[in-house]
Design an enzyme around this catalytic site. Structure first.
Site, PDB file in Angstrom:
ATOM      1  N   ASP A  83       0.842  -1.200   0.000  1.00 47.72           N
ATOM      2  CA  ASP A  83       0.000   0.000   0.000  1.00 47.72           C
ATOM      3  C   ASP A  83       0.878   1.251   0.000  1.00 47.72           C
ATOM      4  OD1 ASP A  83      -1.829   2.056   0.702  1.00 47.72           O
ATOM      5  OD2 ASP A  83      -3.072   0.615   1.790  1.00 47.72           O
ATOM      6  N   ILE A  84       0.540   2.220  -0.834  1.00 48.99           N
ATOM      7  CA  ILE A  84       1.324   3.470  -0.845  1.00 48.99           C
ATOM      8  C   ILE A  84       1.140   4.268   0.453  1.00 48.99           C
ATOM      9  CG2 ILE A  84       1.530   3.765  -3.352  1.00 48.99           C
ATOM     10  CD1 ILE A  84      -0.867   5.798  -3.103  1.00 48.99           C
ATOM     11  N   LEU A 129     -25.553   4.130 -22.020  1.00 48.82           N
ATOM     12  CA  LEU A 129     -25.124   5.524 -22.160  1.00 48.82           C
ATOM     13  C   LEU A 129     -25.750   6.354 -21.053  1.00 48.82           C
ATOM     14  CD1 LEU A 129     -23.534   7.397 -24.165  1.00 48.82           C
ATOM     15  CD2 LEU A 129     -25.736   7.871 -25.243  1.00 48.82           C
ATOM     16  N   THR A 180      -5.003  14.342 -13.331  1.00 48.70           N
ATOM     17  CA  THR A 180      -6.087  14.295 -14.311  1.00 48.70           C
ATOM     18  C   THR A 180      -6.577  15.693 -14.677  1.00 48.70           C
ATOM     19  OG1 THR A 180      -8.419  13.650 -14.526  1.00 48.70           O
ATOM     20  CG2 THR A 180      -7.612  13.909 -12.303  1.00 48.70           C
ATOM     21  N   ASP A 181      -7.128  15.814 -15.878  1.00 50.37           N
ATOM     22  CA  ASP A 181      -7.724  17.099 -16.289  1.00 50.37           C
ATOM     23  C   ASP A 181      -8.966  17.428 -15.453  1.00 50.37           C
ATOM     24  OD1 ASP A 181      -9.408  15.151 -17.366  1.00 50.37           O
ATOM     25  OD2 ASP A 181      -9.318  15.900 -19.429  1.00 50.37           O
ATOM     26  N   GLU A 182      -9.501  16.400 -14.757  1.00 52.58           N
ATOM     27  CA  GLU A 182     -10.749  16.631 -14.006  1.00 52.58           C
ATOM     28  C   GLU A 182     -10.579  17.581 -12.827  1.00 52.58           C
ATOM     29  OE1 GLU A 182     -12.977  13.199 -13.007  1.00 52.58           O
ATOM     30  OE2 GLU A 182     -12.724  12.302 -14.975  1.00 52.58           O
ATOM     31  N   GLU A 223      -7.303   5.402  -6.480  1.00 51.92           N
ATOM     32  CA  GLU A 223      -8.685   5.001  -6.767  1.00 51.92           C
ATOM     33  C   GLU A 223      -9.085   5.924  -7.906  1.00 51.92           C
ATOM     34  OE1 GLU A 223     -10.661   2.648  -5.697  1.00 51.92           O
ATOM     35  OE2 GLU A 223      -9.251   1.825  -4.251  1.00 51.92           O
ATOM     36  N   GLY A 232     -23.822  15.087 -10.909  1.00 53.34           N
ATOM     37  CA  GLY A 232     -22.733  16.073 -11.061  1.00 53.34           C
ATOM     38  C   GLY A 232     -21.884  15.867 -12.306  1.00 53.34           C
ATOM     39  N   LYS A 264      -7.958  13.993  -6.200  1.00 50.03           N
ATOM     40  CA  LYS A 264      -6.790  14.182  -7.070  1.00 50.03           C
ATOM     41  C   LYS A 264      -6.304  15.630  -6.988  1.00 50.03           C
ATOM     42  CE  LYS A 264      -5.069  11.673  -9.556  1.00 50.03           C
ATOM     43  NZ  LYS A 264      -3.987  10.662  -9.393  1.00 50.03           N
ATOM     44  N   TYR A 309     -13.753  11.812  -6.452  1.00 45.66           N
ATOM     45  CA  TYR A 309     -12.513  11.386  -7.124  1.00 45.66           C
ATOM     46  C   TYR A 309     -11.674  12.595  -7.527  1.00 45.66           C
ATOM     47  CZ  TYR A 309      -9.484  10.356 -11.075  1.00 45.66           C
ATOM     48  OH  TYR A 309      -8.407  10.316 -11.934  1.00 45.66           O
ATOM     49  N   LYS A 357     -14.858   1.049 -16.864  1.00 46.49           N
ATOM     50  CA  LYS A 357     -14.739   2.328 -17.562  1.00 46.49           C
ATOM     51  C   LYS A 357     -15.504   2.302 -18.888  1.00 46.49           C
ATOM     52  CE  LYS A 357     -11.887   4.170 -14.456  1.00 46.49           C
ATOM     53  NZ  LYS A 357     -11.059   3.194 -13.828  1.00 46.49           N
TER      54      LYS A 357
END
Ligand code: NAD
Ligand code: DAU
Length: 347
Positions: free
Chosen positions: A64-65, A219, A127-129, A87, A288, A167, A163, A202
C-alpha cells in the site's frame, strides 16, 4: 548533468495506465535497469498486466502506498518515483469516497514525504478533471478554440466529484512540497485514456465487453458529455518526456485533441463491432456529471517537443476492440459482478 533514472518505482503499475507505462519503459528505455511496481492489487490491479515482462527487470511489490515503512524502504533505493496508484473511478467515488481520500491524498502524502527525505525525483500523475468542466463547444463564442475555452496549466481548480477533488488535493500537496521543501517534482494532468488493460468498469471497455457478452451498451443521460481521448501509449511517452526533460515545479497538460461526445464514441464502437447504431440503452445520468473536458497541450508540445502519435481515434479504437476480443480471459470472470454493481445503481 542530470542523474540517469536507472531505478524507477512505478506505483499502480498493475493498473491500466501504470502497466502500459511499465511496458513502455521495458520496450523503449533499456537504460532503465530496474522497475519496482508498488501496487496494492485492489480490484483494479491485475498482476497479469505485467506478467511476461522480464522478471530480472520488473519487480512487483504488493503493498500500500500509505504504508510509510514500506514506502520509505523502497524510495531510499530509487532514483525516481512515477506515481500512478489511485482510486480512479468517478462512479465508485460517488458510492463510497472513503478509499479515495485515503489512497489519493494520504498515499500521495506518504510518497512525497519519502521522496523529500531521500531527495528522490518525483512525478505526479494527475487528471484534467481537477479543472472541473467546460461548456460545450457550441455554447462558446470561439467554439472551443477561443482563449480560456480549453484547460491550460493556469485554469482554476474546481473539481466536481469525490474522485477529482481527491486528485486535486494531491496535486496541491505536491505543489506545496516543491515550494516549501524543494521536492524535485513535476505534475501532469492528462485527459481520458483508452487502450489495452483498462478496467471494464470504464466507459469504452464496458461497452466493448457488453457487446461481446450480448448485453446492450449503456449511455449515461443524453450522451452529449464530451471527453478528450488520448491513447495510453501517447500518455506514456509524454510522462517520460516530463520525467527526463521537464522543469521542476512545473505542471504539464497532456492531451491529443481527441474531443468526442459519448454518443459519438458509442456509435463508433457499435459500427466497428457490426451492430446497429442505436443498439444501446440510455441509463440514469451520473450525479454532477462533468459536461466537457478539453486540453490545450501547447506547453508540452512547445517546451518538450512531445506530439501524439495515435491521431486516428477510429483506428486506435479498433485496436482496443481487437484487444478485448482476443483477451476474453482477462475480463470475462469479472463481467457479471461489474454489471450487477452498475444495475444496482440504475446504470
Ligand atoms: P486504475 O484504477 O486502472 O489503476 C490503479 C492502480 O492503483 C491499480 O493497480 C490499483 O491496484 C493500484 N492502487 C490503488 N490503491 C492503491 C494503494 N493504496 N496502494 C498501492 N496501489 C494502489 O487507474 P488508471 O486508470 O490506470 O489511472 C492511473 C492514474 O492515472 C491515476 O492516478 C488516475 O488518476 C490518473 N489518470 C487516469 C486517466 C484515465 O483516463 N484513466 C486520465 C488521467 C489521469
Ligand atoms: O479525464 C480523465 C479521467 O477520465 C480520469 O481522471 C479518470 O480516472 C478516468 O476514469 C476518466 O474519468 P471519466 O469519468 O471521464 O471516465 P469514464 O470511463 O467513467 O466515463 C467516460 C464518460 O462516459 C463519462 O462522461 C461517463 C460516460 N459513461 C460511463 C460509463 C461507465 C457512460 O455514458 N456509460 C457508462 O457505462
Amino acid at each position: 548533468m542530470k542523474k540517469a533514472f536507472k531505478n524507477i518505482i512505478v506505483t499502480g503499475g498493475c493498473g491500466f495506465i501504470g502497466s502500459n507505462f511499465v511496458h513502455f519503459l521495458v520496450n523503449h528505455h533499456p537504460e532503465v535497469e530496474h522497475i519496482t511496481v508498488l501496487d496494492k492489487l485492489t480490484y483494479a490491479g491485475n498482476p497479469a498486466n505485467i506478467a511476461g515482462l522480464p522478471k530480472d527487470k520488473v519487480e512487483l511489490v504488493v503493498g500500500d502506498i500509505c504504508d510509510k515503512d514500506l514506502v520509505d524502504k523502497l524510495v531510499s533505493k530509487a532514483d525516481a518515483v512515477v506515481h500512478y496508484a489511485a482510486e480512479s473511478h468517478n462512479d465508485n467515488s460517488l458510492i463510497d469516497p472513503t478509499p479515495f481520500i485515503k489512497t489519493n491524498i494520504e498515499g500521495t502524502f506518504t510518497l512525497i514525504q519519502a521522496c523529500r527525505k531521500y531527495d528522490v525525483r518525483y512525478h505526479h500523475i494527475s487528471t484534467d478533471e481537477v479543472y472541473g468542466d467546460l461548456p460545450l463547444r457550441e455554447d462558446l463564442p470561439g467554439h472551443g478554440e477561443g482563449p480560456g475555452e480549453k484547460f491550460t496549466p493556469d485554469s482554476p481548480y474546481r473539481p466536481s466529484s469525490p474522485y477529482s477533488s481527491s486528485k486535486a488535493s494531491s496535486d496541491l500537496l505536491v505543489r506545496a512540497w516543491v515550494r516549501s521543501f524543494g521536492l524535485r517534482a513535476t505534475i501532469s494532468n492528462c485527459s481520458n485514456n483508452y487502450g489495452p488493460y483498462q478496467h471494464i468498469e470504464k466507459f469504452i471497455p464496458r461497452q466493448i465487453t457488453n457487446i461481446l457478452s450480448g448485453t446492450r451498451p449503456k449511455l449515461y443521460g443524453s450522451g452529449k458529455n464530451v471527453r478528450d481521448w488520448i491513447h495510453t501509449n501517447d500518455h506514456s511517452r509524454a510522462v517520460w518526456d516530463i520525467l527526463t526533460k521537464g522543469k521542476i515545479g512545473e505542471t504539464y497538460l497532456i492531451g491529443a485533441d481527441g474531443e468526442k461526445n459519448n454518443k459519438e464514441v458509442l456509435e463508433m464502437i457499435l459500427e466497428l463491432m457490426g451492430q446497429p447504431k442505436d443498439a444501446y440503452d440510455h441509463v440514469k445520468d451520473r450525479p454532477g456529471h462533468d459536461l466537457r473536458y478539453a486540453i490545450d497541450a501547447t506547453k508540452i508540445k512547445t517546451e518538450l517537443g512531445w506530439q501524439p502519435e495515435f491521431t486516428d481515434f477510429k483506428k486506435g479504437l479498433q485496436h482496443t476492440i481487437d484487444w478485448y476480443t482476443q483477451h476474453e480471459d482477462w475480463w470475462k470472470d469479472e463481467k457479471a459482478a461489474v454489471e450487477a454493481k452498475y444495475a444496482k445503481h440504475g446504470q
